[in-house]
Design a protein around this motif. Structure first.
Motif, PDB file in Angstrom:
ATOM      1  N   GLU A  23      51.386  -6.658  -0.981  1.00 33.84           N
ATOM      2  CA  GLU A  23      50.368  -7.074  -0.904  1.00 33.84           C
ATOM      3  C   GLU A  23      49.575  -5.876   0.057  1.00 33.84           C
ATOM      4  O   GLU A  23      48.833  -4.793  -0.207  1.00 33.84           O
ATOM      5  N   PHE A  24      50.689  -5.625   1.030  1.00 34.61           N
ATOM      6  CA  PHE A  24      49.967  -5.089   2.151  1.00 34.61           C
ATOM      7  C   PHE A  24      49.919  -3.484   1.944  1.00 34.61           C
ATOM      8  O   PHE A  24      49.520  -2.665   1.948  1.00 34.61           O
ATOM      9  N   ILE A  25      50.797  -2.633   1.312  1.00 31.78           N
ATOM     10  CA  ILE A  25      51.417  -1.545   0.531  1.00 31.78           C
ATOM     11  C   ILE A  25      50.609  -1.740  -0.433  1.00 31.78           C
ATOM     12  O   ILE A  25      49.596   0.034  -0.633  1.00 31.78           O
ATOM     13  N   ILE A  26      50.179  -2.653  -1.323  1.00 27.90           N
ATOM     14  CA  ILE A  26      48.760  -1.859  -2.270  1.00 27.90           C
ATOM     15  C   ILE A  26      47.419  -2.192  -1.631  1.00 27.90           C
ATOM     16  O   ILE A  26      46.725  -0.817  -1.730  1.00 27.90           O
ATOM     17  N   GLU A  27      47.456  -2.271  -0.332  1.00 25.34           N
ATOM     18  CA  GLU A  27      45.932  -2.584   0.251  1.00 25.34           C
ATOM     19  C   GLU A  27      45.971  -0.733   0.614  1.00 25.34           C
ATOM     20  O   GLU A  27      44.945   0.282   0.667  1.00 25.34           O
ATOM     21  N   LYS A  28      47.002  -0.213   1.815  1.00 27.39           N
ATOM     22  CA  LYS A  28      47.009   0.977   1.548  1.00 27.39           C
ATOM     23  C   LYS A  28      47.182   1.604   1.194  1.00 27.39           C
ATOM     24  O   LYS A  28      46.062   2.978   0.925  1.00 27.39           O
ATOM     25  N   TRP A  29      47.877   1.615  -0.579  1.00 27.71           N
ATOM     26  CA  TRP A  29      46.933   2.233  -1.608  1.00 27.71           C
ATOM     27  C   TRP A  29      46.133   2.692  -2.097  1.00 27.71           C
ATOM     28  O   TRP A  29      45.178   3.964  -2.281  1.00 27.71           O
ATOM     29  N   THR A  30      45.511   1.501  -1.778  1.00 29.33           N
ATOM     30  CA  THR A  30      43.839   1.228  -2.688  1.00 29.33           C
ATOM     31  C   THR A  30      43.291   2.079  -0.795  1.00 29.33           C
ATOM     32  O   THR A  30      41.915   3.330  -1.062  1.00 29.33           O
ATOM     33  N   ASP A  31      43.403   2.164   0.448  1.00 34.97           N
ATOM     34  CA  ASP A  31      43.187   3.155   1.625  1.00 34.97           C
ATOM     35  C   ASP A  31      43.334   4.269   1.248  1.00 34.97           C
ATOM     36  O   ASP A  31      42.090   4.885   1.075  1.00 34.97           O
ATOM     37  N   ILE A  32      44.357   4.543   0.643  1.00 27.51           N
ATOM     38  CA  ILE A  32      44.604   6.036   0.798  1.00 27.51           C
ATOM     39  C   ILE A  32      44.134   6.393  -0.762  1.00 27.51           C
ATOM     40  O   ILE A  32      42.966   7.955  -0.345  1.00 27.51           O
ATOM     41  N   GLU A  33      43.312   5.965  -1.912  1.00 26.71           N
ATOM     42  CA  GLU A  33      42.828   6.533  -3.339  1.00 26.71           C
ATOM     43  C   GLU A  33      41.540   7.370  -2.768  1.00 26.71           C
ATOM     44  O   GLU A  33      41.322   7.343  -3.195  1.00 26.71           O
ATOM     45  N   PHE A  34      40.586   5.205  -1.571  1.00 29.25           N
ATOM     46  CA  PHE A  34      39.373   5.771  -1.502  1.00 29.25           C
ATOM     47  C   PHE A  34      39.238   6.454  -0.820  1.00 29.25           C
ATOM     48  O   PHE A  34      38.085   7.935  -1.539  1.00 29.25           O
ATOM     49  N   VAL A  35      39.630   7.367   0.479  1.00 28.63           N
ATOM     50  CA  VAL A  35      39.539   8.285   1.102  1.00 28.63           C
ATOM     51  C   VAL A  35      39.684   9.800   0.463  1.00 28.63           C
ATOM     52  O   VAL A  35      39.249  10.972  -0.030  1.00 28.63           O
ATOM     53  N   LYS A  36      41.029   9.810  -0.644  1.00 26.02           N
ATOM     54  CA  LYS A  36      41.192  10.969  -1.633  1.00 26.02           C
ATOM     55  C   LYS A  36      40.265  11.328  -2.650  1.00 26.02           C
ATOM     56  O   LYS A  36      39.564  12.353  -2.714  1.00 26.02           O
ATOM     57  N   ARG A  37      39.788   9.968  -3.124  1.00 26.35           N
ATOM     58  CA  ARG A  37      38.799  10.281  -4.189  1.00 26.35           C
ATOM     59  C   ARG A  37      37.390  10.954  -3.681  1.00 26.35           C
ATOM     60  O   ARG A  37      37.029  11.466  -3.975  1.00 26.35           O
ATOM     61  N   ASN A  38      36.772  10.131  -2.402  1.00 27.98           N
ATOM     62  CA  ASN A  38      35.481  10.852  -1.765  1.00 27.98           C
ATOM     63  C   ASN A  38      35.437  12.328  -0.830  1.00 27.98           C
ATOM     64  O   ASN A  38      35.273  13.169  -1.134  1.00 27.98           O
ATOM     65  N   TYR A  39      37.098  12.464  -0.616  1.00 23.55           N
ATOM     66  CA  TYR A  39      37.752  13.917  -0.238  1.00 23.55           C
ATOM     67  C   TYR A  39      37.155  15.044  -1.290  1.00 23.55           C
ATOM     68  O   TYR A  39      36.459  15.118  -1.443  1.00 23.55           O
ATOM     69  N   LYS A  40      37.878  13.706  -2.727  1.00 22.10           N
ATOM     70  CA  LYS A  40      37.629  15.842  -3.937  1.00 22.10           C
ATOM     71  C   LYS A  40      35.752  15.779  -4.507  1.00 22.10           C
ATOM     72  O   LYS A  40      35.919  16.816  -4.400  1.00 22.10           O
ATOM     73  N   VAL A  41      35.080  14.625  -4.082  1.00 20.25           N
ATOM     74  CA  VAL A  41      34.064  14.379  -4.276  1.00 20.25           C
ATOM     75  C   VAL A  41      33.699  15.548  -3.097  1.00 20.25           C
ATOM     76  O   VAL A  41      32.520  16.470  -3.943  1.00 20.25           O
ATOM     77  N   LEU A  42      33.388  15.278  -1.934  1.00 21.88           N
ATOM     78  CA  LEU A  42      33.249  16.225  -1.457  1.00 21.88           C
ATOM     79  C   LEU A  42      33.133  17.821  -1.863  1.00 21.88           C
ATOM     80  O   LEU A  42      32.593  18.500  -1.543  1.00 21.88           O
ATOM     81  N   ALA A  43      34.570  17.653  -1.643  1.00 19.90           N
ATOM     82  CA  ALA A  43      35.350  19.212  -1.398  1.00 19.90           C
ATOM     83  C   ALA A  43      34.856  19.852  -2.927  1.00 19.90           C
ATOM     84  O   ALA A  43      34.384  21.530  -2.500  1.00 19.90           O
ATOM     85  N   ASP A  44      34.803  19.345  -4.228  1.00 21.16           N
ATOM     86  CA  ASP A  44      34.608  19.884  -5.132  1.00 21.16           C
ATOM     87  C   ASP A  44      32.771  20.436  -5.235  1.00 21.16           C
ATOM     88  O   ASP A  44      31.944  21.443  -5.960  1.00 21.16           O
ATOM     89  N   SER A  45      32.317  19.749  -5.047  1.00 16.48           N
ATOM     90  CA  SER A  45      30.735  19.990  -4.124  1.00 16.48           C
ATOM     91  C   SER A  45      30.550  20.757  -3.571  1.00 16.48           C
ATOM     92  O   SER A  45      29.243  21.855  -3.706  1.00 16.48           O
ATOM     93  N   CYS A  46      30.974  21.313  -2.576  1.00 15.66           N
ATOM     94  CA  CYS A  46      30.666  21.909  -1.714  1.00 15.66           C
ATOM     95  C   CYS A  46      31.239  23.739  -2.488  1.00 15.66           C
ATOM     96  O   CYS A  46      30.983  24.880  -2.442  1.00 15.66           O
ATOM     97  N   THR A  47      31.963  23.250  -3.199  1.00 20.60           N
ATOM     98  CA  THR A  47      32.648  24.801  -4.547  1.00 20.60           C
ATOM     99  C   THR A  47      31.183  25.226  -5.176  1.00 20.60           C
ATOM    100  O   THR A  47      30.939  26.179  -4.930  1.00 20.60           O
ATOM    101  N   GLU A  48      31.132  23.654  -5.797  1.00 22.30           N
ATOM    102  CA  GLU A  48      29.317  24.466  -6.690  1.00 22.30           C
ATOM    103  C   GLU A  48      29.202  24.423  -5.770  1.00 22.30           C
ATOM    104  O   GLU A  48      27.718  25.690  -6.243  1.00 22.30           O
TER     105      GLU A  48
END
Lengths: 271, 867
Positions: B505-530
């Protein structure tokens, strides 16, 4: 030294400070942010301003004192006690000083622990090495909250006033008759270390406030301990105080929002 | 009168020195040359001689310079001396304080020298260099690799690696970058150890005899040295720390006067630069005392030159114009008689004659080592045969020794091997055979250096779990060995996870943490590129507002962008005229609240780890704790080299998995292939230690098993050949030089000599026979000429019970680093002090150290100024 002006010494101090900052940064790979850095410098600067007279009197700084050939009370394991002090020797007397980065309140609340240290050092200095001794004291290098606030507000008169009110030197004295018992206590701890007795304090200890502290042991001490997650007493504490089970324990590992912010900001400071 | 009191002290300490020991203790004027055989009481002699200096000849402790080979040895001397001095105090009524005395390894003493104000009239602290250990040095070279190569017109191409590696006779992995870096580092270090200046390197480069690869290596060495000089602080590796120290003390004309006595232990393992330092320091007083044993020289591969010791008479004459008094300590107090006879006889099985100089030898053949023990009963055994049989017999014997109480702890029985390593993933065949037999017999053993450290269980599990969490399934490295390791680590981790659903369960939680920051970073970076915003450009408060308005962002991130702590930070920086980059903003708002080190500590809450902690808390088996401590040290090293904070960007394009696994752990993996002989390694309780002979240097054990008698002849190392040539061309050839083609045999003789002489009560030689096994020639001769008994006929009752206390010395404790922390929490003390775990949040420590060191500087400055 007397021919150096305050401004010159302040510059020198800045020099030392910057060079230590760079060194620590290079060797640890991280640093503290600008705010904390300035806070650190203020601490040194005002420590100097407040204690200039005393610092100028120091005859020997960082003297290492050792008490060899001790044996533990029960198992007779031999060990040595060591400590570092600053020494002021002048006409009207010899003082041993122990420099601490702890704040005054913490020192006063735990005065016994500071006393024990200085008594042992005094014993080595006087009894073993045959030196003169008139008194001992702890010096706290942490600025009082009120002085810090004054510096933050940048109000010279207020700073002056708080600097005046600050009493960083806490005289401790020396009673030789207590030394034997103190060394004995020390020996008992050494014996436990040598025999690898490393169980954590009982959960009752964690649930109570240590002397002079505003929060319970588990919050004040354990909160800063990286290995609390694997600690049986901390686990019991979470169980008793928060009703946590093994299944929900992880929730309590998260830092608070404030800790989180401070941590992130501090660690991103690099360049 | 003084001597009388000295004798009284001898008596009180029940010390009955023999004639030579007494002479050595009393010989204080001028140079002294102590040739001390194994177990001849040399440490005791050093202790009493130093006491004699301080108590009866008024030499101040800070005028004594005493260099040891290990920190352990230094500690032992300090402790012993402190003890003796406090007893002397009772008679003289005078206090003695050795806190200011120089005792330690030359590395630590060099650091001390560099800040010693006696060598510098202004009394200000010299700019302290940042000291790099082996791993730091590797990464330093790695990160400057292109620049270093280009100084020799080379590039990061496999043929260029092949060109460099060939010079070192590296055939396996000839085109590997890691090997090229490792080889070049050994070259850089050796040039410093020989104290070759840039000028000397340049003239060697110009020499007709130097080939293209040598020329390239010289250029790279010069470039490397140049890169070490930093803007704020210079970096030094271990080798040029010594060069720095020599330079520093050579600047001052009076540096030869600072120490009245220079004493050097283990002189046979001294290299050129070290010898120069010692001679420089004793220039004024001429009181240099060297202690050593040519037969125990082991460190040629680190530039040590046993000839420095053998030729000391002439070296001393040439440099100090002094003829040292030679005293031999030849009585062995350690071992039973047959052991002593065996190793002295062994040395005669090799021809040590110097063919060029009739009547001269490459060792002191005139030594007369004899045993103090009169116990003539059997103390050397030989087991010869198939490896399965021998190892089973010996395992059985070890168990019997323990069960019968002949030894009280398994760590009193040491297994010594010329080398512990076989191929990349682990042990040499003989070590493997013993470890299999031990596992079968249920005897715990500790052999951290026998395998690549990454192959120990704790490393496999931990980094396997890291791989799971960071979703690393295979490495992009083309090293099959590393991929095998990774696979094994992941398999281990899967095993642990399958037994612990909470961990899953702990590992799944960490995956969620990582996916969350990864997704949001991508949104931010893409929008800066735009928006055509360069991430390097400045961010303002308005920028964060705009970013916070991006609809696809999660609320938590929006909140952070609008939050006062970020915006105050930007405002403050801007007020101070500093800039904050857009990249910073993106990283900060998508930062995780755990670092890799936090991750390790969080993992510790799971069953697998908790069990190991519990054992150590109760004082039981603790080898896992040493390994965990090492893991935290490595992770923290990684964090020192990279940003400690993990943010969305770390997971974009696989930055973190790549940096941590393919770069950092891969390097660790490759560096782990070399056995690092560290004599300061711990000996965990309850385990039989498996050591290299190098690690056993200076130690003794009730029982020693020599795990292998094999040897494969080696050619001389190219570096040794080159250095010889360079010295000759410089017109500075060594007075005595072992022939290159005999070095390997001589070194192997010494290796076995050291091994056998570690034994106090019993030494077991194991000779494995069969295909692929060949016993070292002189050892074969020894076995043929002696009739060693086997275990089967050995009379166990004749074996004395060992109450071994020799390894235990009095430890030093302080109020602030031991007593109070222990009283606060014994468990925390254990983890951070005893096992050296690195705490995760070290911010407050930085602050404290900064304040403390500056206050110290100030005080020293003021105290110094007044005097």
């Amino acid at each position: 030294m007397s021919e150096m002006t305050d401004a010159e010494i302040e510059l020198k101090l800045r020099d030392f400070f910057e060079s230590n900052f760079q060194y620590l940064k290079e060797s640890s790979g991280h640093a503290i942010d600008g705010y904390m850095r300035e806070k650190a410098f203020q601490q040194v600067l005002y420590y100097w301003k407040k204690n200039r007279a005393l610092i100028e009197k120091i005859t020997r700084s960082e003297v290492k004192l050792s008490l060899p050939e001790r044996v533990t009370p029960n198992d007779k394991i031999s060990y040595t006690i060591e400590g570092i002090v600053d020494i002021v020797q002048e006409k009207d007397g010899t003082w041993l000083y122990d420099l601490k980065t702890h704040d005054i309140d913490r020192i006063k609340a735990n005065i016994t622990q500071y006393k024990e240290q200085l008594y042992i050092y005094s014993y080595i200095w006087k009894k073993l090495q045959g030196n003169e001794l008139d008194n001992t004291a702890v010096i706290s290098t942490t600025l009082p909250d009120r002085l810090e606030a004054a510096i933050r507000k940048r109000k010279p008169e207020l700073i002056e006033q708080e600097l005046e009110a600050w009493q960083p030197v806490i005289p401790i004295g020396y009673k030789e008759e207590e030394v034997e018992k103190i060394i004995n206590n020390f020996g008992e701890v050494v014996e436990k270390i040598e025999k690898s007795e490393f169980c954590p304090p009982d959960v009752d200890v964690l649930l109570n406030k240590p002397a002079g502290m505003k929060s319970v042991f588990a919050v004040h001490i354990c909160r800063n301990c990286d290995v609390r997650y694997s600690c049986s007493s901390y686990e019991k504490y979470l169980e008793v105080s928060k009703g946590a089970t093994r299944n929900t324990m992880r929730k309590y590992m998260k830092p608070s929002a404030e800790e989180r912010d401070e941590f992130i900001q501090g660690n991103m400071e690099r360049e | 009168m003084a001597d009388e009191l000295l004798y009284t002290l001898f008596e009180e300490q029940k010390f009955k020195p023999n004639e030579s020991q007494k002479n050595a203790i009393l010989h204080l004027d001028g140079s002294l040359y102590l040739v001390a055989g194994p177990g001849s009481g040399k440490t005791r002699v050093l202790l009493w001689r130093t006491l004699n200096l301080i108590v009866f000849h008024d030499v101040r402790p800070d005028e004594i310079f005493l260099a040891t080979f290990t920190e352990k040895a230094a500690l032992q001397l300090k402790q012993g001396l402190q003890g003796l001095l406090s007893i002397a105090s009772k008679y003289t009524g005078k206090p003695y304080d050795i806190a200011e005395m120089y005792v330690g390894t030359l590395h630590s003493l060099c650091q001390k020298l560099l800040t010693d104000r006696r060598f510098n009239s202004s009394r200000e602290r010299n700019r302290r260099p940042v000291i790099m250990d082996d791993l730091d040095q590797y990464f330093f070279v790695n990160s400057n690799w292109r620049e270093i190569l280009s100084s020799a017109a080379l590039d990061t191409k496999t043929e260029d690696y092949g060109f460099l590696n060939s010079w070192f006779n590296q055939n396996m992995g000839k085109n590997s970058k890691t090997n090229a870096i490792k080889n070049c580092i050994s070259f850089f270090n050796r040039m410093s150890e020989e104290d070759f200046s840039d000028e000397l390197l340049k003239s060697a480069m110009a020499s007709a005899s130097s080939d293209a690869a040598e020329k390239a290596l010289f250029k790279m060495t010069i470039k490397y040295r140049e890169l070490l000089k930093g803007e704020h602080a210079d970096r030094v590796d271990f080798a040029n720390l010594q060069q720095k120290a020599l330079e520093y003390i050579s600047e001052d004309l009076l540096s030869g006067q600072v120490f009245k006595h220079v004493i050097v232990d283990e002189y046979q393992d001294t290299n050129t630069i070290q010898q120069k330092i010692y001679l420089k320091l004793s220039e004024g007083s001429k009181n240099i005392c060297v202690v050593g044993d040519d037969d125990q020289a082991l460190y040629r591969f680190r530039g040590a030159t046993v000839e420095n010791f053998i030729d000391f008479q002439n070296i001393c004459k040439a440099n100090l114009n002094e003829s040292p008094t030679r005293i031999d300590l030849s009585i062995n107090y350690r071992s039973r008689k047959q052991i002593v006879q065996t190793y002295t006889d062994f040395m005669s099985k090799c021809d040590w004659a110097d063919d060029g100089h009739p009547g001269k030898y490459f060792r002191f053949v005139d030594k007369e080592i004899e045993a103090f023990s009169t116990d003539e009963r059997t103390s050397v055994l030989l087991e010869s045969g198939k490896k399965e049989d021998i190892t089973a017999t010996i395992a059985c014997m070890v168990k019997l020794l323990k069960e019968s109480g002949k030894i009280t702890d398994y760590n009193q029985c040491a297994f010594l091997f010329p080398t512990l390593r076989g191929n990349y993933d682990g042990m040499s065949a003989s070590v493997k055979a013993f470890s299999d037999a031990f596992e079968k017999a249920g005897i715990p053993y500790y052999a951290p250096r026998a395998k690549n450290i990454l192959y120990t269980e704790e490393f496999l599990v931990t980094f396997g779990l890291f791989a799971k969490i960071l979703k690393v399934s295979s490495s992009s490295s083309n090293s099959q060995e590393f991929n095998d390791w990774l696979e094994k680590a992941i398999a281990k981790a899967d095993g642990i996870i399958s037994e612990d659903s909470l961990l899953d369960e702990f590992i799944i939680e960490k995956w969620t943490d990582i996916e969350f920051v990864k997704r949001n970073y991508k949104v931010l970076a893409d929008s800066c590129t735009e928006k055509n915003w360069d991430l390097k450009s400045n961010a303002f408060e308005q920028t964060t507002k705009v970013l916070a308005g991006i609809p696809k962002l999660d609320n938590e991130i929006k909140k952070a962008l609008n939050g006062s702590s970020l915006n105050n930070y930007i405002r403050n920086k801007n007020d101070q005229g500093e800039e904050v980059s857009l990249q910073y903003v993106l990283n900060r708002v998508t930062a995780l609240d755990w670092t890799l080190l936090d991750l390790f500590y969080q993992l510790n809450s799971f069953h697998y780890y908790v069990e190991k902690y519990l054992l150590a808390e109760r004082g039981e088996e603790d080898s896992a704790m040493y390994n965990f401590g090492m893991i935290t040290q490595y992770i923290s090293k990684y964090m020192e080299m990279h940003l400690p904070i993990l943010s969305g960007r770390s997971f974009q394009e696989n930055v973190l998995p790549h940096d941590f696994f393919n770069s950092f752990l891969y390097a660790l993996f490759r560096l782990g292939e070399t056995e690092v002989e560290d004599a300061d390694d711990p000996f965990p309780k309850g385990c039989v230690p498996f050591l290299t002979v190098h690690q056993s240097k200076g130690l003794e054990f009730p029982v020693v098993v020599l795990g292998s008698l094999q040897h494969k002849a080696k050619n001389p190392r190219p570096l040794d050949v080159l250095v010889r040539k360079m010295l000759k061309e410089q017109g500075n050839p060594p007075g005595i030089a072992e022939p290159l083609d005999k070095m390997d045999t001589f070194d192997t003789m010494r290796l076995f000599y050291v091994a056998v002489s570690r034994a106090k009560n019993l030494c077991i030689l194991t000779q494995m026979t069969g295909a692929g096994y060949s016993t070292f020639g002189p050892m074969k001769d020894l076995i043929a000429s002696q009739k060693f008994e086997g275990i089967a006929s050995f009379d166990f009752d004749s074996f004395p019970t060992s109450n071994d206390k020799s390894g235990e010395m009095a430890h030093v404790y302080t109020y602030t680093t031991d007593y109070l922390p222990y009283k606060n929490c014994p468990r925390n003390y254990m983890v951070f002090k005893k096992y050296g775990f690195v705490p995760s949040r070290s911010q407050t420590m930085f602050f404290g150290s900064l304040v403390h060191e500056t206050v110290e500087d100030l005080q020293n400055f003021i105290v110094g100024g007044l005097k």
